[in-house]
Each structure stands twice: as structure tokens, then as C-alpha cells.
Write an enzyme that holds these catalytic residues in place. Structure first.
Site, mmCIF file in Angstrom:
data_model
loop_
_atom_site.group_PDB
_atom_site.id
_atom_site.type_symbol
_atom_site.label_atom_id
_atom_site.label_comp_id
_atom_site.label_asym_id
_atom_site.label_seq_id
_atom_site.Cartn_x
_atom_site.Cartn_y
_atom_site.Cartn_z
ATOM 1 N N ARG A 61 -7.787 -3.929 -3.554
ATOM 2 C CA ARG A 61 -7.198 -2.784 -4.276
ATOM 3 C C ARG A 61 -8.090 -2.488 -5.481
ATOM 4 O O ARG A 61 -7.957 -3.117 -6.535
ATOM 5 C CB ARG A 61 -5.781 -3.135 -4.745
ATOM 6 C CG ARG A 61 -4.871 -3.527 -3.614
ATOM 7 C CD ARG A 61 -3.475 -3.903 -4.063
ATOM 8 N NE ARG A 61 -2.791 -4.538 -2.955
ATOM 9 C CZ ARG A 61 -2.237 -3.902 -1.926
ATOM 10 N NH1 ARG A 61 -2.264 -2.578 -1.890
ATOM 11 N NH2 ARG A 61 -1.654 -4.553 -0.952
ATOM 12 N N CYS A 120 0.832 -1.217 0.000
ATOM 13 C CA CYS A 120 0.000 0.000 0.000
ATOM 14 C C CYS A 120 0.861 1.259 0.000
ATOM 15 O O CYS A 120 0.533 2.244 -0.661
ATOM 16 C CB CYS A 120 -0.924 0.021 1.215
ATOM 17 S SG CYS A 120 -2.069 -1.350 1.253
#
Ligand code: BEZ
Length: 217
Positions: A129, A52
Site C-alpha cells: 500500500r 483494499c
């Protein structure tokens, strides 16, 4: 009921669901956010995690390119605003990269569920995601979903955004691996007159009436 909410997945062509949220740039109402602009709305699984951090840094480092494409960025994860603020500050201190766009604190999972970002067989607590490409009329135009353990490709996100905008502007379609400056596809004919036009017309590249390419002037 809970299951029903989770099962609702937004689709290409849908109006982007509206919501109000707390972000690192203050409160927003999505329908009033980035008026007359494109929006790239993306989720990440969790703050203070490695993949991330690379992805958010990628968005931050490419912010100018998104601006040149009249596009605002907005991130999201199922974390508190305090966690977001601490992570943004930490990454800035450690790497000099500043996440200079709003990040939604979706601690109650409201927005994640609305956008199908919570996919329970992948994780019941972290958003996958996701990337939503939303046009200025707030219509969803393209959706990407990636699992927790694979980072996205920034070049592809930018390429897809530009392809959508070129398609809209010129009424054309874009072939495999198309990049800015390359030939575009004349949409296939929808009737016999259009078919004859493709057969007789002068184009930069023609395989047959159904596969015709031209340079954008
Ligand atoms: C990561 O960003 O590295 C990550 C986050 C959640 C699960 C797996 C990886």
C-alpha cells in the site's frame, strides 16, 4: 537485471518516473496526466479484497477534498483491467460508492517496479500500500509505504498533502500533528543574520531562535 529493477526505489525529491498505462479511465501517459495539478498515486494489493475495498472507498468518498486541493487521484494494483472494471462495478452496486478516478491495470508489474511498490519480502505478486505525493512539476514530495495487512489513514493523507502545499506557499515548516489553521514554524536560521532576526523579531510564539512559530495571516 530483474533484481536491479526491483531495487530501484524512488526517493523524495526525485522526478516521478514516467510511464504509459491502461486504466479504468482509458490509456494515460503519466507525464501528461493532471497537468498543473498535484497527483496522489497510490497502490493497493488486490481487487476484491476487504482492506483494499475500504481504502478505495475512502479515496472515492474524499475525492472532492482532493479536488479542492488541486489534486488528482490515481490508483494501481497488479490486476487486469477486467478485474478492475468488475470490482468497481461490484462495489458501486453493493455500496453505492463509485471509484471515480483512474485505476492502473499493472498486470505486467511495470509501474509497480518503477515505483518500488513491489516489495518481494512482503509479497512477490501484490503491490504494497504505497502513496506517492507528486507536485505539479512531477517531483515526488512524500512517500508512504504500508504493508498488506494494515490500511492507511485518510485524514493523514489529506493532512500531509495540505501541509506540503502550505509549506510551499508560505515558505514555512509544519510541526508535529499540524492541522490547517494552526501555527506554523518559521524555518530555522541558516546564518547569523537570520538568527539575530529570529531573536529580535516579533513572532506569535518563540521558544528560542531555533523554534519560532507564527499564525498564517
Ligand atoms: C485486503 O485488502 O484485505 C488484503 C489484500 C491483500 C492481502 C491482505 C489483505
Amino acid at each position: 537485471m530483474e533484481q536491479e529493477v526491483l531495487n530501484v526505489m524512488p526517493r523524495i525529491g526525485d522526478q516521478a518516473p514516467d510511464f504509459e498505462a491502461v486504466t479504468t479511465k482509458g490509456k494515460i501517459k503519466f507525464s501528461e496526466f493532471a497537468k498543473d495539478k498535484w497527483v496522489v498515486l497510490f497502490s493497493h494489493p488486490a481487487d476484491f479484497t476487504p482492506v483494499c475495498t475500504t481504502e478505495m472507498s475512502g479515496f472515492a468518498l474524499n475525492k472532492k477534498k482532493f479536488e479542492e486541493l488541486n489534486t488528482e487521484l490515481i490508483g494501481l494494483s497488479i490486476d487486469s483491467i477486467h478485474s478492475h472494471l468488475a470490482w468497481v462495478n461490484n462495489v458501486k452496486e453493493k455500496t453505492g460508492v463509485f471509484f471515480d478516478f483512474p485505476i492502473i491495470a499493472d498486470i505486467d508489474m511495470k509501474v509497480s517496479k518503477l515505483y518500488g511498490m513491489l516489495q518481494p519480502n512482503e509479497s512477490e505478486t501484490a503491490a504494497v500500500r504505497a502513496v506517492f505525493f507528486i507536485d505539479p512539476s512531477k517531483k515526488i514530495r512524500l512517500i508512504m509505504y504500508y504493508p498488506l495487512n494494515v490500511g492507511r489513514n485518510m485524514d493523514e493523507i489529506l493532512r500531509a498533502l495540505e501541509a506540503l502545499q502550505v509549506s510551499d506557499k508560505y515558505g514555512v515548516a509544519l510541526p508535529l500533528n499540524w492541522k490547517k489553521g494552526e501555527r506554523v514554524i518559521v524555518p530555522p536560521p541558516k546564518n547569523l543574520d537570520e538568527m539575530q532576526e529570529r531573536i529580535n523579531g516579533k513572532y506569535d510564539e518563540k521558544i528560542d531562535f531555533y523554534l519560532v512559530k507564527k499564525d498564517l495571516k
